[in-house]
Design an enzyme around this catalytic site. Structure first.
Site, PDB file in Angstrom:
ATOM      1  N   LYS A  76     -16.937   3.649  63.165  1.00  0.00           N
ATOM      2  CA  LYS A  76     -17.071   5.146  62.738  1.00  0.00           C
ATOM      3  C   LYS A  76     -17.744   5.444  61.612  1.00  0.00           C
ATOM      4  O   LYS A  76     -18.233   6.209  61.112  1.00  0.00           O
ATOM      5  CB  LYS A  76     -15.670   5.578  62.455  1.00  0.00           C
ATOM      6  CG  LYS A  76     -14.721   5.694  63.782  1.00  0.00           C
ATOM      7  CD  LYS A  76     -14.891   7.100  64.403  1.00  0.00           C
ATOM      8  CE  LYS A  76     -14.162   7.428  65.685  1.00  0.00           C
ATOM      9  NZ  LYS A  76     -14.341   8.613  66.251  1.00  0.00           N
ATOM     10  N   ASP A 108      -7.466  10.459  63.334  1.00  0.00           N
ATOM     11  CA  ASP A 108      -6.555   9.464  64.198  1.00  0.00           C
ATOM     12  C   ASP A 108      -6.430   8.118  63.452  1.00  0.00           C
ATOM     13  O   ASP A 108      -5.648   7.127  63.862  1.00  0.00           O
ATOM     14  CB  ASP A 108      -6.813   9.451  65.838  1.00  0.00           C
ATOM     15  CG  ASP A 108      -6.226  10.753  66.474  1.00  0.00           C
ATOM     16  OD1 ASP A 108      -5.328  11.027  66.057  1.00  0.00           O
ATOM     17  OD2 ASP A 108      -6.969  11.079  67.303  1.00  0.00           O
TER      18      ASP A 108
END
Length: 373
Positions: A76, A108
């Protein structure tokens, strides 16, 4: 087609082989150079696992291991760092005397930590909204990056809504969100651009391994941003031939396969899944056109299948959490079992095909190398 998901034995599966003829524009140049200039940058491993090739009856299987990317346990940070870089540059160009901004996001787990890490390294504040179901260790890791945490008792989609509202009502805040909706698409597009570095590395590593171009690339999917980057990469190149692209998501949060089946993006109420980073109920608005036209197939898997795949990858030396192992679990579901030959044919796979699995995150317990600044 979608198998009858009401059956306990049917595989939630969608296929559109014509996707290999669809084309799109490539990602912009310069993204890989930006990442290569960051302290601690290195290509993550592309590991060949012959035992999986034997099991899956294909030529070669490679796993792109994202368990340590720039000191964090997932891919990410590629998107977060590039998007923050672009967003702050744009803000400085238009508001050179503006106050330092707070970077706001919902997560998340891994995206929020990546935003918080980027903010800390740049001397900025971060405010991260976390929905229910996120493991306490993941929340603690975000807090350790000196971010402000707001816990949301609802779903991921609700956390995104609250983060967007918070950023919109603060003069010194910028929303860095990895999903898009009408009116909020520029920053999510930059995040997708950031992920292109991962695909460029795969090209280089396959060539170094003497491998042919992949016949199948399997990617775990939440809102679809990474899948958009993968589709962009492989559908913007001359056919060699073009690989089949497979999305994999939890049965409890299968918004992409449901949207593909209906032919339009839909929002679902998600259930509980151990694949927390994939527990998303709405496809990104900018990802959807790429998923609709560029994915060859989609499959939804159970938590048990993801857990088995994670355990097997760990035994083979790959640190894999449930989300990271989803690609292997999805390919196993597609290439084995009832009607597997039909699915192989739909994907254009043969006994010599090269398969690439994107293992997008490591295990929570896996120690990570810190970046020193």
């Amino acid at each position: 087609m979608l198998d009858d998901a009401s059956s306990t034995t049917a595989l939630p599966w969608f296929a559109q082989p014509a996707a290999r003829s669809w084309t799109c524009a490539p990602a912009p140049a310069g993204v890989r150079d930006f990442h290569a200039a960051l302290p601690g940058y290195a290509s993550t491993p592309l590991t060949e696992l012959p035992s999986l090739a034997t099991e899956l009856a294909v030529g070669r299987v490679f796993v792109k291991d994202e368990s340590s990317r720039l000191g964090l346990p997932a891919f990410k940070v590629l998107g977060a760092s590039w998007a923050v870089h672009r967003a702050l540059a744009e803000r400085a160009a238009h508001r050179p005397s503006a106050e330092p901004v707070t970077l706001v996001s919902a997560t998340d787990g891994n995206h929020g930590r990546a935003v918080a890490r980027t903010a800390r390294l740049l001397g900025r504040r971060a405010h991260i909204f976390v929905p229910r179901g996120v493991h306490p260790d993941a929340v603690a890791a975000i807090a350790a990056e000196e971010a402000e945490i707001t816990r949301v008792p609802g779903s991921y989609d609700e956390a995104v809504h609250q983060a967007a509202e918070a950023a919109a009502t603060a003069a010194d805040a910028v929303l860095i969100q990895d999903t898009a909706w009408p009116g909020y698409e520029t920053i999510p597009a930059w995040i997708v651009e950031g992920y292109s570095t991962l695909c460029v590395e795969i090209d280089e590593q396959l060539a170094a391994a003497g491998a042919t171009a992949p016949g199948l690339v399997a990617v775990p999917v939440g809102v679809g941003s990474l899948a958009q980057a993968v589709v962009t990469h492989y559908r913007s190149r001359p056919p060699v031939p073009a690989p089949a692209l497979l999305s994999v998501e939890p049965e409890a949060a299968a918004c992409v396969i449901e949207s593909l089946t209906r032919g339009e993006p839909v929002s679902l109420t998600t259930g509980h899944t151990a694949m927390a980073g994939l527990n998303c109920g709405t496809p990104s608005s900018i990802a959807w056109p790429y998923l609709r036209r560029g994915l060859d197939a989609a499959v939804a898997i159970t938590d048990a299948a993801a857990a088995r795949a994670a355990g097997d990858l760990v035994e083979l030396g790959i640190s894999a959490g449930p989300c990271g192992a989803a690609a292997l679990a999805g390919v196993r579901a597609v290439l084995t079992g009832e009607s597997a030959e039909e699915r192989r044919t739909a994907l254009g796979l043969g006994p010599a095909s090269v398969v690439v699995l994107l293992c997008t995150e490591g295990t929570a317990a896996n120690p990570k190398r810190a970046i020193e600044h």
